[in-house]
Motif scaffolding. Structure first.
Motif, PDB file in Angstrom:
ATOM      1  N   ASP A 140      -3.310   3.601   9.790  1.00 59.86           N
ATOM      2  CA  ASP A 140      -2.586   4.135   8.517  1.00 59.86           C
ATOM      3  C   ASP A 140      -2.773   2.903   7.611  1.00 59.86           C
ATOM      4  N   PRO A 141      -3.210   3.706   6.264  1.00 56.94           N
ATOM      5  CA  PRO A 141      -3.972   3.144   5.183  1.00 56.94           C
ATOM      6  C   PRO A 141      -3.119   2.923   4.102  1.00 56.94           C
ATOM      7  N   LEU A 142      -1.689   3.213   4.315  1.00 49.43           N
ATOM      8  CA  LEU A 142      -0.643   2.916   3.655  1.00 49.43           C
ATOM      9  C   LEU A 142      -0.520   1.141   2.763  1.00 49.43           C
ATOM     10  N   GLY A 143      -0.431   0.795   1.606  1.00 49.60           N
ATOM     11  CA  GLY A 143      -0.974  -0.083   1.495  1.00 49.60           C
ATOM     12  C   GLY A 143      -2.132  -1.076   0.755  1.00 49.60           C
ATOM     13  N   SER A 144      -3.584   0.160   0.994  1.00 49.08           N
ATOM     14  CA  SER A 144      -4.415   0.063   1.111  1.00 49.08           C
ATOM     15  C   SER A 144      -5.078   0.238  -0.699  1.00 49.08           C
ATOM     16  N   PRO A 145      -5.710  -0.272  -1.378  1.00 49.72           N
ATOM     17  CA  PRO A 145      -5.734   0.646  -2.688  1.00 49.72           C
ATOM     18  C   PRO A 145      -6.619   0.779  -2.657  1.00 49.72           C
ATOM     19  N   PHE A 146      -7.606   1.399  -1.896  1.00 52.42           N
ATOM     20  CA  PHE A 146      -9.186   1.469  -1.628  1.00 52.42           C
ATOM     21  C   PHE A 146      -8.688   2.360  -1.222  1.00 52.42           C
ATOM     22  N   GLU A 232      -7.774 -13.952  -5.829  1.00 56.61           N
ATOM     23  CA  GLU A 232      -8.534 -14.168  -5.184  1.00 56.61           C
ATOM     24  C   GLU A 232      -8.911 -13.378  -4.361  1.00 56.61           C
ATOM     25  N   GLN A 233      -8.516 -12.966  -3.524  1.00 56.88           N
ATOM     26  CA  GLN A 233      -9.628 -12.407  -2.383  1.00 56.88           C
ATOM     27  C   GLN A 233     -10.276 -10.454  -2.366  1.00 56.88           C
ATOM     28  N   THR A 234      -9.212 -10.337  -3.482  1.00 57.35           N
ATOM     29  CA  THR A 234      -9.005  -8.826  -3.846  1.00 57.35           C
ATOM     30  C   THR A 234     -10.576  -9.096  -4.764  1.00 57.35           C
ATOM     31  N   ILE A 235     -10.160  -9.836  -5.654  1.00 57.62           N
ATOM     32  CA  ILE A 235     -11.736 -10.184  -6.799  1.00 57.62           C
ATOM     33  C   ILE A 235     -12.600 -10.074  -5.587  1.00 57.62           C
ATOM     34  N   ARG A 239     -15.710  -7.383  -6.094  1.00 61.44           N
ATOM     35  CA  ARG A 239     -17.297  -7.697  -6.508  1.00 61.44           C
ATOM     36  C   ARG A 239     -18.291  -7.247  -5.036  1.00 61.44           C
ATOM     37  N   HIS A 240     -17.569  -8.028  -4.223  1.00 58.75           N
ATOM     38  CA  HIS A 240     -19.001  -8.475  -3.315  1.00 58.75           C
ATOM     39  C   HIS A 240     -19.051  -6.823  -1.903  1.00 58.75           C
ATOM     40  N   HIS A 241     -18.191  -5.437  -2.020  1.00 54.00           N
ATOM     41  CA  HIS A 241     -17.786  -4.793  -1.160  1.00 54.00           C
ATOM     42  C   HIS A 241     -17.869  -3.593  -2.162  1.00 54.00           C
ATOM     43  N   PHE A 242     -16.411  -3.026  -2.704  1.00 49.90           N
ATOM     44  CA  PHE A 242     -15.979  -1.724  -3.277  1.00 49.90           C
ATOM     45  C   PHE A 242     -17.232  -1.094  -4.255  1.00 49.90           C
ATOM     46  N   ALA A 243     -17.778  -2.442  -5.214  1.00 50.48           N
ATOM     47  CA  ALA A 243     -19.632  -1.667  -6.180  1.00 50.48           C
ATOM     48  C   ALA A 243     -20.325  -1.492  -5.473  1.00 50.48           C
TER      49      ALA A 243
END
Length: 285
Positions: A140-146, A232-235, A239-243
């Motif tokens: 369940d992806p609930l709560g995942s911004p991605f 900090e984890q989200t930033i 940068r390192h995964h979503f981009a």
């Protein structure tokens, strides 16, 4: 739910040849054998499942399990159905895990109904060839911004998977209902793939789905408190995964371009047991 073969927890696992097909999830990202190497081969839930099924067979005095893993990261269900699936059937498995469609759901205009049709076509052919089939619902992806935007599609595909299992007699790993996965430590830094802890939990869930007792009886225990990622984890993730992921999509590239199956031919697990056992112990530390 009826399955194509009901397995008693008190009997040895009956399967002699297990073949796994799919994408990065089944390939084993991100569950490195050697955490000190950036290029380390991956383990993953399917490797862990194969090892445990084989171990229990050998403890009961039966032959070890033969195992191949044809999964390749980034693959869409059409590629899995037209390339991996025929190769898997040619290997004559009596247990086949098919986990596909997750990458498709990340694409615009994805159709969970069309994905389910392709999935069921593989299930029908595999069962006709004499294999038991193991399917897997998505988390369940609930709560995942991605991933949260895909929740309705994920839920629809999961419903199809349960319906296919009921109609055809398949085993199902229920990740959607696996509350223990709702912990930060169960996921790698990319927030898309399970960590080694997550792969261990999913392997236990797969054992239970097959009617075999888990290695950890508390594998499904929910977290004691709700966990959140720090800013900090989200930033760091952005940068390192979503981009990089977004850049690959814009360039129509795949993380699996040029890659091949890590274990294309069946190998007796007793030949791998020392290596796998040591790697699993190291990844648990």
């Amino acid at each position: 739910m009826m399955t194509s073969r009901q397995v008693s927890p008190h009997l040895l696992p009956p399967w002699k040849r297990y073949i796994a097909i799919g994408d990065s999830f089944t390939e084993g990202l991100i569950d490195p054998r050697d955490t000190q190497r950036s290029d380390s081969p991956m383990l993953g839930w399917a490797d862990r499942l194969a090892f445990e099924l084989s171990r229990r067979r050998m403890l009961a005095g039966a032959s070890s399990l033969s195992y191949a893993n044809l999964a390749v990261r980034g693959r869409l269900i059409h590629s899995i159905r037209t390339q991996q699936f025929p190769e898997a059937l040619a290997l004559r498995p009596d247990l086949l895990s098919i986990v596909a469609g997750g990458n498709d759901l990340l694409r615009p205009f994805a159709s969970p109904d069309a994905i389910a049709e392709q999935l069921e076509s593989m299930v029908v052919r595999a069962i006709s060839a004499g294999a038991d089939v193991l399917l897997c619902t998505s988390v369940d992806p609930l709560g995942s911004p991605f991933l949260q935007r895909t929740r309705s599609h994920v839920a629809t595909l999961n419903a199809h998977i349960w319906s296919i299992a009921r109609r055809r007699g398949c085993f199902v790993v229920d990740q959607w209902g696996l509350r223990s996965l709702k912990q930060v430590r169960m996921w790698a830094d990319d927030r898309l793939h399970p960590s080694s802890d997550g792969h261990r939990v999913i392997a236990d869930a797969a054992l239970v789905a097959l009617g075999v007792p888990p290695t950890n009886p508390h594998y499904a225990a929910p977290p004691s408190q709700r966990e959140r990622y720090t800013v900090e984890q989200t930033i760091h993730w952005s940068r390192h995964h979503f981009a990089p992921w977004l850049l690959r999509r814009l360039k129509h590239q795949s993380s699996g371009d040029g890659r091949h199956a890590k274990r294309a031919r069946p190998v007796q697990i007793d030949a791998l047991s020392k290596t796998l056992s040591q790697a699993m112990q190291e990844s648990a530390q």
